[in-house]
Write an enzyme that holds these catalytic residues in place. Sequence first.
Site, PDB file in Angstrom:
ATOM      1  CB  ILE A  31       8.600  24.918  16.225  1.00 48.33           C
ATOM      2  CG1 ILE A  31       8.017  25.983  17.120  1.00 48.33           C
ATOM      3  CG2 ILE A  31       9.453  23.933  17.014  1.00 48.33           C
ATOM      4  CD1 ILE A  31       6.994  25.458  18.111  1.00 48.33           C
ATOM      5  N   GLY A  92      18.710  10.981  15.638  1.00 49.08           N
ATOM      6  CA  GLY A  92      18.194  12.328  15.837  1.00 49.08           C
ATOM      7  C   GLY A  92      16.694  12.462  15.771  1.00 49.08           C
ATOM      8  CD  GLN A  93      11.730   9.022  14.336  1.00 48.70           C
ATOM      9  OE1 GLN A  93      12.367   7.991  14.186  1.00 48.70           O
ATOM     10  NE2 GLN A  93      10.462   9.129  14.007  1.00 48.70           N
ATOM     11  CG  HIS A  99       9.235  14.403  10.862  1.00 52.85           C
ATOM     12  ND1 HIS A  99       9.021  13.525  11.912  1.00 52.85           N
ATOM     13  CD2 HIS A  99      10.427  14.988  11.093  1.00 52.85           C
ATOM     14  CE1 HIS A  99      10.049  13.605  12.749  1.00 52.85           C
ATOM     15  NE2 HIS A  99      10.924  14.478  12.266  1.00 52.85           N
TER      16      HIS A  99
HETATM   17  P1  AMP Z   1      13.225  15.050  14.314  1.00 56.38           P
HETATM   18  O1  AMP Z   1      14.203  15.499  15.366  1.00 56.38           O
HETATM   19  O2  AMP Z   1      13.849  14.604  13.024  1.00 56.38           O
HETATM   20  O3  AMP Z   1      12.246  14.051  14.875  1.00 56.38           O
HETATM   21  O4  AMP Z   1      12.423  16.350  13.899  1.00 56.38           O
HETATM   22  C1  AMP Z   1      11.394  16.880  14.662  1.00 56.38           C
HETATM   23  C2  AMP Z   1      11.280  18.321  14.280  1.00 56.38           C
HETATM   24  O5  AMP Z   1      10.011  18.785  14.689  1.00 56.38           O
HETATM   25  C3  AMP Z   1      12.324  19.227  14.922  1.00 56.38           C
HETATM   26  O6  AMP Z   1      13.070  19.879  13.898  1.00 56.38           O
HETATM   27  C4  AMP Z   1      11.488  20.196  15.746  1.00 56.38           C
HETATM   28  O7  AMP Z   1      12.020  21.487  15.749  1.00 56.38           O
HETATM   29  C5  AMP Z   1      10.145  20.128  15.051  1.00 56.38           C
HETATM   30  N1  AMP Z   1       9.008  20.460  15.886  1.00 56.38           N
HETATM   31  C6  AMP Z   1       8.746  20.016  17.145  1.00 56.38           C
HETATM   32  N2  AMP Z   1       7.577  20.522  17.575  1.00 56.38           N
HETATM   33  C7  AMP Z   1       7.085  21.287  16.560  1.00 56.38           C
HETATM   34  C8  AMP Z   1       5.898  22.067  16.395  1.00 56.38           C
HETATM   35  N3  AMP Z   1       4.963  22.171  17.361  1.00 56.38           N
HETATM   36  N4  AMP Z   1       5.731  22.741  15.222  1.00 56.38           N
HETATM   37  C9  AMP Z   1       6.657  22.637  14.249  1.00 56.38           C
HETATM   38  N5  AMP Z   1       7.779  21.907  14.341  1.00 56.38           N
HETATM   39  C10 AMP Z   1       7.993  21.245  15.484  1.00 56.38           C
END
Ligand code: AMP
Length: 113
Positions: A31, A92-93, A99
């Site tokens: 997103i 950074g999680q 994922h």
């Molecule tokens: P992390 O910071 O490694 O945990 O990555 C989480 C990722 O999820 C970030 O890059 C966000 O931009 C992404 N994210 C959060 N909410 C959504 C959503 N609803 N749809 C798609 N990506 C998302």
Amino acid sequence: MSDCLFCKIVNGDIPASKLYEDDDVIAFWDIAPQAPKHFLVIPKKHISGLNKAEEADQQLLGKLMTVAARLAKEEGIGDNFRTVVNTGEEAGQTVFHIHMHILGGRSMQWPPG
Ligand code: AMP
Ligand code: ZN
């Protein structure tokens, strides 16, 4: 996990722009993209992070990699992409459902911040 954002995407409770889905994994566009192409590949099974993965998850986690590579190829970034798995807040999680990020379409720097 009823309070997990990515479980809600898996269940269809929250919409996502999906690239791919099968019985085990789902891939969708991030997103807040950090590169021209930035998508996530996640297992449907809730695992909060790589630090909580178990021996029994080996095949599933291996599948994240092969699906990621195939989708990268389909998106035209198959020979130049970065995969990232952030584990823990300091790394950074922000979403605690494991994922893999796949980023491509621009040159990357090393080391990451
Ligand atoms: P992390 O910071 O490694 O945990 O990555 C989480 C990722 O999820 C970030 O890059 C966000 O931009 C992404 N994210 C959060 N909410 C959504 C959503 N609803 N749809 C798609 N990506 C998302
Ligand atoms: Zn979850």
